[in-house]
Design an enzyme around this catalytic site. Structure first.
Site, PDB file in Angstrom:
ATOM      1  CG  HIS A  16       0.230  -3.835   5.544  1.00  0.00           C
ATOM      2  ND1 HIS A  16      -0.628  -3.486   4.549  1.00  0.00           N
ATOM      3  CD2 HIS A  16       0.714  -5.057   5.234  1.00  0.00           C
ATOM      4  CE1 HIS A  16      -0.681  -4.460   3.668  1.00  0.00           C
ATOM      5  NE2 HIS A  16       0.128  -5.438   4.048  1.00  0.00           N
TER       6      HIS A  16
ATOM      7  CD  GLU B 121      -2.057  -3.239   9.472  1.00  0.00           C
ATOM      8  OE1 GLU B 121      -1.736  -2.065   9.203  1.00  0.00           O
ATOM      9  OE2 GLU B 121      -2.807  -3.932   8.761  1.00  0.00           O
TER      10      GLU B 121
ATOM     11  CD  GLU C  61      -0.894   0.603   4.527  1.00  0.00           C
ATOM     12  OE1 GLU C  61      -2.122   0.504   4.616  1.00  0.00           O
ATOM     13  OE2 GLU C  61      -0.155  -0.377   4.339  1.00  0.00           O
TER      14      GLU C  61
ATOM     15  CG  HIS D 275      -1.920  -1.116   1.167  1.00  0.00           C
ATOM     16  ND1 HIS D 275      -2.329  -1.817   2.275  1.00  0.00           N
ATOM     17  CD2 HIS D 275      -2.581  -1.636   0.113  1.00  0.00           C
ATOM     18  CE1 HIS D 275      -3.209  -2.726   1.901  1.00  0.00           C
ATOM     19  NE2 HIS D 275      -3.387  -2.644   0.592  1.00  0.00           N
TER      20      HIS D 275
HETATM   21 ZN   LIG Z   1      -1.760  -1.757   4.349  1.00  0.00          ZN
END
Ligand SMILES: [Zn+2]
Length: 1176
Positions: free
Chosen positions: A971, A1056, A877, A874
């Site tokens: 992420h 994350e 990010e 992504h």
């Molecule tokens: Zn992500």
């Protein structure tokens, strides 16, 4: 004869249908040991029921009165609070028998008794009373009584008081009332007693409860109750205020029905309500009647839920009335509920604006090799030309303004449970079959030379490793091969021992001109030839450099003033060993962007040195959202203040920066990862900014990165990003934007700093087309607003959502890392594949060289377990890249830990899964317009090459029985704090979904918990409490779940990292910076070493003990899963309302309920958040 008895025995309510005397006797002799007097009377009453009661009305009265008296006196005395029984008999037949029911006094006595009894026990008795059918009995009495002419007023009063007490406890109250006919009885009573305040009060209270059923509300509306209520609601008067309050409550409840709201609008009541509100606002100077004023607003709020209502509100000048009254209320804090409700109504009624764009499709277009048959991209491509996708053609369907005539009262929440991955055990269990023939995968062997390397032929440390190009892998991979062929090595690959990695040179036509002129230098002998990264050719670096000497006291600038001044590049070599400005420019030249960017942003060029000072989470100022909303409303109230001047517009490709006389800021974002589409000056110091959609998409924007210049020192500017999409943001919870000042950089402080005041994120009045809102009409965008001032004249400043990390930066870092190689380090850099946009996707292999070329050592070398890491699928990010940088730097380090780690494992790393997205300033997608982390189940080699080939690598490993020990995809998370992991567990998923599957039968190795647990012990930013190991259906096609299920990797994770900051551990209360992110990446490596020790333990039982110990201490099994439900965000006194959706019937935004609703919403958000919206 059937007699119903209610007993209250020490708060326990016993109900007996008296079929035989024996049971009655036994029951009361056991339960009611004392209080013989009442018992005796009850007995007497019981004996005389039926015929006797009719005959002897007088006795019945006396007996019931006595019981009432006794209970009343007992109720006051202390000893009844103890265990002695309190009881009541309630003789149903007495009331239904013609003669006795007509005896008002007896009935009243019994109601008094009931009322007395129901008052005690904090509602539990009421609950039991309801569950035993008490409501129905009261309704029966009500109907019977209402047939009397005239009905007894006292009886009606008592009945309605009782009903008002019982109603809130009875979920089916409304339905029962309608079916029994009690609804009409109450309405008639109200109609006939409009002047009777005493009676109206309880009956209004009951009317308010009846609304619980939509059908009732409509039925009441048809019976003229709305009109009736408007007769009661009057201008300011000190009389009967409690009645008025209740009437307004009842009216407000009725107006929740769209049918009733429409009725009120048609009758012109919006005007009336506004006039009344103004009247009360002006006359209630001492604010004694806040609740009445609030009640009027609630009526307006509910009426404006329908379109017709909003129109009427605007026509009646409602905006202006509420705006000014609210402004007058603002100084009085106790009037906040009025201001908040007013603000809610005004936001709802604020005419929907159109985003100032020709289309919401990205300003850039990339022609895909083929368009998928279905899906969002197909939709985008099939959209006929000329269709306005910015707003919906007509919003007539926005709502029907009619109620759905269904009773929802009886519906049980039925959960559809049987098709979900979360509940289907067969789906949950890892699939062992990788599903592709080995022949197809064999080609990936060349990416795993280390598994076959024998080190016999040549010198261990210098032997060049021949790396195949990714093109050989996929014959389908045609579109970019042409440019692959005439590739020439770039500077990055020049270092002698590094493998030669061919990267394509840009075709001549794409070669950016400006880029070649960039020779910013640290060497003062070299003259500056570059221009500022702005298309405005009049602003050159010289104008910048001519000033900074005096402004910032920058050292050593000799050639001040005049064209050709030297741009002093801060010497960051010591602090940023992986950074080199010249190398960065080289890297940029090989990077391919769809807009063909030719400029370099200063922050990426200079580099970023993390500040040493702390950057605390910002305290939210009370009322900030409200004041921003009021400023927005002022645009409507004072249209003359609005400048509305476009100062930057990507939709004018030839000249996005609009020239002016220096009265406005200059914007630019035509550089790698930039994504500002439009800037509009709204007021003198306020700008609306519009972000560009991801390429081949019409939405997905949150990330931003742009440049501002031409500012005035000391002036506060307000910036509003007006097309944000997510429903909430950490900008509401302490996160600030990042700013980089070029003047600061050249003064020796090249760094991004957290900045901005008055930051908040709220739903705005820009309509969001259903095309970009999942088909839903009537949705709005969100505004992210911040204010800031600038401290340097002639500065160039950059703003970003998070610390930028471009693809060119990655290439630069990899080059520098390669230079760190020692003879002990085995590092190989392959090109996994080319992306759609013609950028290469690097694949790194890092491990330790074998100790010697002895068989044993070679064997140990080849058999090291594999660790597979990836990041930045992504693009928005960027924090994931900083964590990855920390990991890579640690792995290439010289510490003994790093050496042990390399000896323990073979690392396969894809540091950037989505280079195209990063280059082009996307937030979430690749050039295919799709979220690559939703393509893992079935990646398309043409459209999702990086995912396709990464998955193939893993499939290959599974085939040769070398599936990695750990897979982790890095992420960033936009809505939660701290760093945490998502993993996969069948057992915890089953627990989570609460299916009754015999989860005790499931045997699952708990190894998946070990790594996060170790991380929580050693990495300060990591929080175990935020981890989850549930496999949700929505995540079915993410890397984590697919690698777990299809490749069979038990330790498959998403890690994350917060974009915001931490609320636990050493960094509690601080915003996260690159130092903390890089540290996280390094600690991840250390944790892997500990994991090695743990899994190295021979005795498997011991391992299990350790891990169950881990689990035991950690979770205390709050719930069987660690799925977090606890708040990770502080609750504010100030209501943060996101539910102002015009057709959101359930919105309860008042402050009393608002907090609870908001918390619920947050909770749901979080549940759905993690990977879905935000993301995996
Ligand atoms: Zn992500």
């Amino acid at each position: 004869m059937r007699v119903l008895f209610f007993f209250f025995v020490s708060e326990v309510f016993i109900f007996i249908s008296l079929a035989d005397d024996m049971r009655w006797v036994s029951c009361y002799s056991i339960c009611v040991p004392s209080n013989s007097r009442v018992l005796m009377l009850l007995g007497q009453l019981e004996r005389m029921n039926g015929e006797a009661m009719m005959r002897d009305v007088e006795t019945a009265r006396q007996v019931t009165a006595k019981i009432f008296h006794l209970i009343q006196t007992q109720g006051e005395s202390k000893h009844t609070q103890n265990d002695n029984a309190l009881y009541c008999t309630f003789h149903r037949r007495v009331l239904s028998l013609p003669q006795s029911t007509r005896d008002v006094q007896t009935t009243l006595n019994i109601l008094y008794i009931l009322s007395e009894l129901l008052t005690v026990g904090e509602g539990r008795r009421v609950g039991v009373f309801v569950s035993k059918g008490g409501t129905g009995i009261l309704f029966q009495i009500l109907i019977t009584t209402s047939k009397e002419l005239p009905p007894s007023e006292e009886l009606m009063l008592q009945l309605h008081s009782l009903l008002a007490k019982v109603g809130p406890k009875d979920r089916k109250f409304g339905v029962k009332a309608r079916l029994s006919g009690a609804l009409n009885a109450t309405v008639n009573l109200t109609k006939q007693n409009l002047q009777n305040t005493k009676l109206l009060l309880p009956s209004h209270n009951v009317v308010r409860l009846y609304w619980n059923s939509t059908v009732n509300a409509i039925s009441l509306g048809k019976n003229g109750v709305v009109e009736l209520m408007f007769k009661i609601v009057v201008p300011f008067s000190k009389k009967n205020t409690s009645l008025l309050k209740v009437a307004l409550d009842a009216l407000g409840a009725l107006l929740k029905s769209k049918t009733n709201a429409r009725r009120a609008v048609d009758a012109g009541h919006v005007h009336v309500l506004l006039a009344l509100y103004q009247d009360w606002h002006h006359n209630d100077t001492r604010h004694r009647h806040m609740l009445i004023r609030k009640g009027l607003l609630v009526c307006l709020r509910n009426i404006t839920n329908i379109k017709l209502g909003r129109k009427a509100f605007i026509d009646a000048d409602g905006m202006r009335i509420l705006y000014y009254s609210s402004t007058e209320c603002l100084p009085v804090r106790t009037l906040d509920p009025l201001v908040n409700t007013s603000s809610l109504i005004m936001r709802k009624c604020f005419p929907k604006n159109r985003l100032p764009l020709p289309t919401i499709k990205s300003a850039f277009h990339y022609q895909l090799p083929h368009v998928p048959a279905v899906g969002p991209v197909a939709q985008l491509y099939s959209q006929p030309l000329g269709v306005d996708d910015v707003v919906d053609e007509s919003d007539d369907n926005e709502e029907t303004d009619a109620d759905t005539e269904n009773d929802t009262d009886n519906e049980e929440d039925e959960k559809d449970q049987h098709t979900d991955i979360e509940t289907d055990l067969n789906k949950l269990h890892p699939k062992k079959n990788p599903g592709r023939p080995f022949e197809e995968l064999k080609v990936y062997e060349r990416f795993f030379l280390e598994l076959s390397e024998d080190f016999q032929v040549s010198n261990l440390s210098t032997r060049p490793i021949i790396v195949p190009t990714a093109q050989a892998l996929s014959p389908k991979h045609v579109p970019i091969t042409s440019c692959q062929e005439d590739c020439n090595p770039t500077k990055a690959e020049r270092a002698p021992p590094s493998p030669s990695v061919p990267t394509p040179a840009p075709p001549a036509s794409l070669t950016p001109l400006e880029l070649d002129t960039i020779h910013l230098t640290k060497d003062q002998d070299r003259k500056e030839e570059a221009r500022i990264p702005s298309p405005d050719t009049h602003t050159t670096l010289s104008s910048l450099t001519s000033n900074w000497g005096s402004d910032c006291g920058s050292e050593g600038t000799e050639d001040e003033g005049g064209e050709g001044a030297v741009l002093e590049v801060p010497d960051t070599a010591l602090l940023l060993p992986l950074h080199d400005p010249d190398l960065y420019v080289e890297m940029v030249k090989g990077t391919h962007s769809v807009p063909q960017y030719a400029e370099v942003a200063y922050p990426d060029y200079f580099g970023h040195i993390a500040p040493t000072f702390r950057e605390p989470l910002q305290e939210r100022v009370y009322g900030v959202q409200r004041s921003k909303i009021f400023q927005d409303i002022e645009r409507l109230i004072h249209p003359n203040d609005i400048v509305d001047k476009v100062v930057y517009d990507l939709d004018i490709p030839s000249c996005p920066v609009i020239e002016d006389n220096g009265e406005s800021l200059k914007f630019n974002s035509q550089f790698e990862s930039g994504n500002l589409r439009k800037a509009v000056q709204m007021r003198k110091y306020e700008y609306d900014l519009v972000l560009n959609s991801d390429i081949n998409s019409n939405h997905y924007h949150q990330w931003f990165y742009f440049e501002v210049s031409g500012m005035r020192v000391g002036t506060t500017y307000r910036f509003n990003i007006i097309n944000s999409e997510k429903s909430n943001s950490q900008f509401n919870y302490g996160m600030q934007v990042l700013m980089y000042s070029v003047q600061e950089a050249i003064s020796g402080r090249p760094r991004w700093v957290r900045t901005g005041t008055d930051i908040c994120y709220y739903k705005n009045h820009f309509a969001r087309s259903s095309i970009a809102a999942g088909g839903q009409k009537g949705k709005s965008y969100y505004t992210m607003t911040f204010s800031t001032s600038f401290s340097h004249k002639d500065d160039v400043c950059y703003f970003a959502y998070h610390y930028p990390y471009t693809y060119s930066t990655l290439k630069m870092h990899l080059s520098k890392l390669e230079a760190l190689r020692t003879p002990q380090i085995y590092l190989r850099r392959d090109v996994l594949c080319e992306t759609l946009g013609g950028n290469s996707c690097p694949l790194l292999t890092i491990t330790a060289m074998p100790e010697s070329n002895s068989n044993d050592h070679i064997c140990q070398f080849r058999n090291r377990p594999l660790i597979f890491l990836s990041a930045r699928v992504h693009p928005g990010e960027t924090n994931a890249s900083w964590v990855m940088k920390g990991t890579l730097e640690f792995l290439m380090g010289t510490s003994p830990l790093a050496a042990s780690l390399r000896e323990a494992y073979i690392f396969k790393i894809v540091p950037m899964l989505n280079p195209d997205g990063v280059v082009n300033g996307n937030h979430r997608c690749s050039l295919s317009g799709e979220d690559l982390n939703r393509q893992w189940q079935n990646p398309n080699p043409e459209l999702h090459p990086t995912i396709y080939h990464t998955k193939s690598l893993l499939q290959y490993l599974a085939h040769i029985q070398r599936a990695p020990l750990v897979f982790c995809d890095y992420h960033g998370h936009s809505r939660k704090k701290n760093v945490f992991m998502y993993g996969c567990s069948v057992k915890e998923t089953v627990w989570q979904s609460n299916i009754s599957a015999t989860s005790s039968d499931l045997h699952e190795d708990l190894g998946y918990r070990a790594l996060p647990k170790i991380l929580s012990q050693i990495a300060p930013a990591f929080s175990m409490a935020s981890c989850s190991f549930v496999v949700e259906r929505s995540k079915e096609s993410t890397a984590r779940v697919v690698v777990w299920r299809e490749i069979g990797v038990q330790r498959s994770y998403t890690m994350e990292s917060t974009l915001c900051g931490c609320d636990q551990g050493k960094y509690k209360g601080l915003q996260i910076g690159t130092r903390e992110l890089e540290e996280m990446g390094a600690q991840f490596c250390v944790a892997l070493l500990r994991l090695k020790r743990l899994t190295g333990i021979r005795n498997h039982q011991h391992l299990l003990d350790l891990e169950s110990d881990i689990i035991g201490t950690q979770s205390k099994v709050v719930s069987p899963t660690t799925y977090v439900v606890e708040e990770d965000e502080p609750s504010f006194l100030e209501e943060i309302d996101y539910s102002a959706e015009s057709n959101d019937e359930d919105a309860e935004p008042e402050i009393e309920h608002g907090i609870e609703v908001q918390e619920n919403a947050n909770h749901l958000d979080r549940l759905s958040d993690c990977e879905t919206n935000h993301k995996d």
